[in-house]
Scaffold this motif. Structure first.
Motif, PDB file in Angstrom:
ATOM      1  N   ALA A  66     -11.949 -13.185   6.887  1.00  0.00           N
ATOM      2  CA  ALA A  66     -11.934 -13.969   8.126  1.00  0.00           C
ATOM      3  C   ALA A  66     -10.530 -14.464   8.459  1.00  0.00           C
ATOM      4  CB  ALA A  66     -12.901 -15.151   8.010  1.00  0.00           C
ATOM      5  N   ILE A  67      -9.768 -14.834   7.430  1.00  0.00           N
ATOM      6  CA  ILE A  67      -8.396 -15.320   7.652  1.00  0.00           C
ATOM      7  C   ILE A  67      -7.565 -14.267   8.384  1.00  0.00           C
ATOM      8  CG2 ILE A  67      -6.203 -15.795   6.466  1.00  0.00           C
ATOM      9  CD1 ILE A  67      -7.830 -17.374   4.383  1.00  0.00           C
ATOM     10  N   PHE A  68      -7.691 -13.032   7.979  1.00  0.00           N
ATOM     11  CA  PHE A  68      -6.811 -11.992   8.525  1.00  0.00           C
ATOM     12  C   PHE A  68      -7.419 -11.211   9.687  1.00  0.00           C
ATOM     13  CE2 PHE A  68      -5.033 -12.696   4.284  1.00  0.00           C
ATOM     14  CZ  PHE A  68      -3.709 -12.955   4.646  1.00  0.00           C
ATOM     15  N   LYS A  69      -8.634 -11.545  10.064  1.00  0.00           N
ATOM     16  CA  LYS A  69      -9.253 -10.876  11.211  1.00  0.00           C
ATOM     17  C   LYS A  69      -8.458 -11.197  12.479  1.00  0.00           C
ATOM     18  CE  LYS A  69     -13.641 -10.373  13.674  1.00  0.00           C
ATOM     19  NZ  LYS A  69     -15.067 -10.832  13.745  1.00  0.00           N
ATOM     20  N   GLY A  70      -8.043 -10.148  13.189  1.00  0.00           N
ATOM     21  CA  GLY A  70      -7.309 -10.335  14.433  1.00  0.00           C
ATOM     22  C   GLY A  70      -5.848 -10.690  14.270  1.00  0.00           C
ATOM     23  N   THR A  71      -5.319 -10.584  13.041  1.00  0.00           N
ATOM     24  CA  THR A  71      -3.899 -10.881  12.812  1.00  0.00           C
ATOM     25  C   THR A  71      -3.099  -9.581  12.717  1.00  0.00           C
ATOM     26  OG1 THR A  71      -3.992 -10.833  10.384  1.00  0.00           O
ATOM     27  CG2 THR A  71      -4.632 -12.896  11.483  1.00  0.00           C
ATOM     28  N   ASP A  72      -1.812  -9.709  12.431  1.00  0.00           N
ATOM     29  CA  ASP A  72      -0.943  -8.547  12.280  1.00  0.00           C
ATOM     30  C   ASP A  72      -0.977  -7.988  10.859  1.00  0.00           C
ATOM     31  OD1 ASP A  72      -0.128  -8.663  14.924  1.00  0.00           O
ATOM     32  OD2 ASP A  72       1.533 -10.022  14.482  1.00  0.00           O
ATOM     33  N   TYR A  73      -1.939  -8.443  10.060  1.00  0.00           N
ATOM     34  CA  TYR A  73      -2.062  -7.980   8.686  1.00  0.00           C
ATOM     35  C   TYR A  73      -3.405  -7.272   8.492  1.00  0.00           C
ATOM     36  CZ  TYR A  73       1.572 -11.525   7.800  1.00  0.00           C
ATOM     37  OH  TYR A  73       2.714 -12.291   7.835  1.00  0.00           O
ATOM     38  N   LYS A  74      -3.419  -6.326   7.567  1.00  0.00           N
ATOM     39  CA  LYS A  74      -4.684  -5.775   7.102  1.00  0.00           C
ATOM     40  C   LYS A  74      -4.795  -6.022   5.602  1.00  0.00           C
ATOM     41  CE  LYS A  74      -3.177  -0.942   6.415  1.00  0.00           C
ATOM     42  NZ  LYS A  74      -3.486   0.469   6.763  1.00  0.00           N
ATOM     43  N   VAL A  75      -6.020  -6.117   5.108  1.00  0.00           N
ATOM     44  CA  VAL A  75      -6.255  -6.571   3.744  1.00  0.00           C
ATOM     45  C   VAL A  75      -6.796  -5.449   2.872  1.00  0.00           C
ATOM     46  CG1 VAL A  75      -7.521  -8.206   2.300  1.00  0.00           C
ATOM     47  CG2 VAL A  75      -6.710  -8.913   4.544  1.00  0.00           C
ATOM     48  N   LYS A  76      -6.254  -5.371   1.673  1.00  0.00           N
ATOM     49  CA  LYS A  76      -6.763  -4.456   0.656  1.00  0.00           C
ATOM     50  C   LYS A  76      -7.066  -5.268  -0.598  1.00  0.00           C
ATOM     51  CE  LYS A  76      -5.427  -0.562  -2.303  1.00  0.00           C
ATOM     52  NZ  LYS A  76      -4.328   0.357  -2.692  1.00  0.00           N
ATOM     53  N   PHE A  77      -8.320  -5.234  -1.045  1.00  0.00           N
ATOM     54  CA  PHE A  77      -8.710  -5.953  -2.255  1.00  0.00           C
ATOM     55  C   PHE A  77      -8.591  -5.037  -3.469  1.00  0.00           C
ATOM     56  CE2 PHE A  77     -10.888  -8.352   1.031  1.00  0.00           C
ATOM     57  CZ  PHE A  77     -10.667  -9.656   0.637  1.00  0.00           C
ATOM     58  N   GLU A  78      -8.162  -5.623  -4.576  1.00  0.00           N
ATOM     59  CA  GLU A  78      -8.069  -4.876  -5.823  1.00  0.00           C
ATOM     60  C   GLU A  78      -8.742  -5.680  -6.933  1.00  0.00           C
ATOM     61  OE1 GLU A  78      -4.563  -3.281  -8.780  1.00  0.00           O
ATOM     62  OE2 GLU A  78      -4.372  -2.820  -6.630  1.00  0.00           O
ATOM     63  N   LYS A  79      -9.728  -5.079  -7.576  1.00  0.00           N
ATOM     64  CA  LYS A  79     -10.434  -5.737  -8.675  1.00  0.00           C
ATOM     65  C   LYS A  79      -9.630  -5.627  -9.964  1.00  0.00           C
ATOM     66  CE  LYS A  79     -14.644  -4.833  -9.425  1.00  0.00           C
ATOM     67  NZ  LYS A  79     -15.871  -4.045  -9.670  1.00  0.00           N
ATOM     68  N   THR A  80      -9.601  -6.728 -10.715  1.00  0.00           N
ATOM     69  CA  THR A  80      -8.864  -6.735 -11.972  1.00  0.00           C
ATOM     70  C   THR A  80      -9.426  -7.834 -12.862  1.00  0.00           C
ATOM     71  OG1 THR A  80      -6.646  -6.791 -12.934  1.00  0.00           O
ATOM     72  CG2 THR A  80      -7.093  -8.353 -11.149  1.00  0.00           C
ATOM     73  N   GLU A  81      -8.981  -7.892 -14.102  1.00  0.00           N
ATOM     74  CA  GLU A  81      -9.382  -8.974 -15.000  1.00  0.00           C
ATOM     75  C   GLU A  81      -8.838 -10.305 -14.477  1.00  0.00           C
ATOM     76  OE1 GLU A  81     -11.348  -8.675 -17.655  1.00  0.00           O
ATOM     77  OE2 GLU A  81     -11.549  -6.519 -17.300  1.00  0.00           O
ATOM     78  N   PHE A  82      -9.522 -11.389 -14.812  1.00  0.00           N
ATOM     79  CA  PHE A  82      -9.134 -12.701 -14.296  1.00  0.00           C
ATOM     80  C   PHE A  82      -7.670 -13.010 -14.591  1.00  0.00           C
ATOM     81  CE2 PHE A  82      -8.543 -17.284 -14.815  1.00  0.00           C
ATOM     82  CZ  PHE A  82      -9.019 -17.751 -13.615  1.00  0.00           C
ATOM     83  N   GLU A  83      -7.245 -12.807 -15.862  1.00  0.00           N
ATOM     84  CA  GLU A  83      -5.869 -13.137 -16.226  1.00  0.00           C
ATOM     85  C   GLU A  83      -4.869 -12.274 -15.463  1.00  0.00           C
ATOM     86  OE1 GLU A  83      -8.200 -12.189 -18.295  1.00  0.00           O
ATOM     87  OE2 GLU A  83      -8.582 -13.779 -19.765  1.00  0.00           O
ATOM     88  N   SER A  84      -5.275 -11.053 -15.117  1.00  0.00           N
ATOM     89  CA  SER A  84      -4.367 -10.125 -14.440  1.00  0.00           C
ATOM     90  C   SER A  84      -4.150 -10.493 -12.974  1.00  0.00           C
ATOM     91  CB  SER A  84      -4.909  -8.696 -14.545  1.00  0.00           C
ATOM     92  OG  SER A  84      -4.959  -8.289 -15.895  1.00  0.00           O
ATOM     93  N   ILE A  85      -5.028 -11.317 -12.411  1.00  0.00           N
ATOM     94  CA  ILE A  85      -4.806 -11.787 -11.043  1.00  0.00           C
ATOM     95  C   ILE A  85      -3.505 -12.593 -11.007  1.00  0.00           C
ATOM     96  CG2 ILE A  85      -5.698 -13.131  -9.108  1.00  0.00           C
ATOM     97  CD1 ILE A  85      -8.507 -12.740 -10.279  1.00  0.00           C
ATOM     98  N   LEU A  86      -3.367 -13.504 -11.964  1.00  0.00           N
ATOM     99  CA  LEU A  86      -2.187 -14.363 -12.008  1.00  0.00           C
ATOM    100  C   LEU A  86      -0.924 -13.559 -12.288  1.00  0.00           C
ATOM    101  CD1 LEU A  86      -3.701 -17.340 -14.044  1.00  0.00           C
ATOM    102  CD2 LEU A  86      -3.388 -17.188 -11.584  1.00  0.00           C
ATOM    103  N   SER A  87      -0.987 -12.671 -13.270  1.00  0.00           N
ATOM    104  CA  SER A  87       0.198 -11.870 -13.584  1.00  0.00           C
ATOM    105  C   SER A  87       0.537 -10.931 -12.435  1.00  0.00           C
ATOM    106  CB  SER A  87      -0.016 -11.074 -14.875  1.00  0.00           C
ATOM    107  OG  SER A  87      -1.108 -10.179 -14.753  1.00  0.00           O
TER     108      SER A  87
END
Length: 276
Positions: A66-87
């Motif tokens: 919802a944040i990026f709907k209608g903005t100049d950005y497009k979103v790509k989600f990537e699944k990873t381990e919890f700790e790997s989100i921070l790194s």
């Protein structure tokens, strides 16, 4: 006739060149090209980030969409381990991280936090007969289970630093919190510190008859959760995220997502929309 023919040839050449120039300008115009934002998330933290019918969804995921709907950005989600989100945010692999991230001083020194997207305090999850745990000060001698790097782990670790002679026994587990709840119910552990929304949803969905949540207060803790950005985040991206969160709170979109994903209204008040 010869002069007329020359004029026609010159005019035709001009039109062809002009047409080619216009076409080239159109094909090289990058104003319509959207910048891709890569978002790291676990995909296994229901109701914030999980898969349903093969698609990634959850409160945090739908809020980012919802944040990026209608903005100049497009979103790509990537699944990873919890700790790997921070790194991943550290290294710049992810421009954003979402996974019900709360604020603490250590994270605050390393990351940029958005405006809050949810108000979701931590609670104790204990057995129904576990009346001995009502506050942080009651943790001494108890067996707690958690994962590395989450806000519950930080609270437990800070308790042990402040109470070296009456520590809580912390086990860092690699299984998800539902399995940890099973272990608490079976008596293997006494407590898990986890967000209220996660705890109540997990207990209800998985039918834990012998577990309950206990609210507590802890000085210095923060009841909100945020979108996580790198410490040197692009100011334009940061502004877009915060401006859109404010718009989504004010127009009711966040409340709608909260009802759909969390079964209640956990949206911050407009007055609380500020960075920690």
């Amino acid at each position: 006739m010869k002069k007329i023919a020359l004029v026609l040839v010159a005019l035709t050449s001009f039109l062809i060149l002009t047409g080619c120039g216009t076409k080239k300008t159109a094909t090289t115009n990058s104003s319509d090209v959207k910048k891709t934002i890569v978002v790291g998330t676990s995909g296994v933290s229901k109701p914030f980030s999980y898969e349903k019918d093969g698609q990634l969804t959850g409160y945090d995921v739908e809020v980012v969409k919802a944040i990026f709907k209608g903005t100049d950005y497009k979103v790509k989600f990537e699944k990873t381990e919890f700790e790997s989100i921070l790194s991943g945010v550290d290294s710049g692999r992810y421009q954003l991280g979402v996974n019900n991230f709360s604020y603490n001083e250590e994270r605050g020194s390393k990351y940029t936090f958005s405006y809050p997207i949810i108000t979701n305090p931590n609670v104790f999850t204990v057995r129904k007969d576990g009346d001995s745990i009502k506050e942080i000060s009651d943790l001494g001698g108890k067996k707690a289970v958690t994962e590395v790097g989450n806000s519950g782990a930080t609270i437990l670790e800070n308790y042990n630093k402040e109470n070296p002679d009456n520590k809580v026994n912390i086990t860092y587990s690699e299984v998800d919190f539902i399995k940890q709840f099973e272990q608490i119910e079976a008596g293997q552990y006494d407590v898990r510190i986890i967000s209220k929304v996660s705890a109540e949803a997990g207990i209800k969905e998985h039918g834990f008859k012998d577990l309950k949540t206990v609210a507590f207060t802890s000085e210095g803790t923060n009841a909100n959760a945020y979108v996580l950005l790198g410490k040197d985040a692009d100011p334009a991206l940061q502004k877009t995220v915060n401006d859109r969160i404010k718009e989504l709170v004010e127009d009711g979109t966040l409340a709608k997502i909260s009802q759909e994903q969390l079964g209640g209204d956990y949206v911050p008040k407009t007055a609380d929309l500020k960075q920690p």
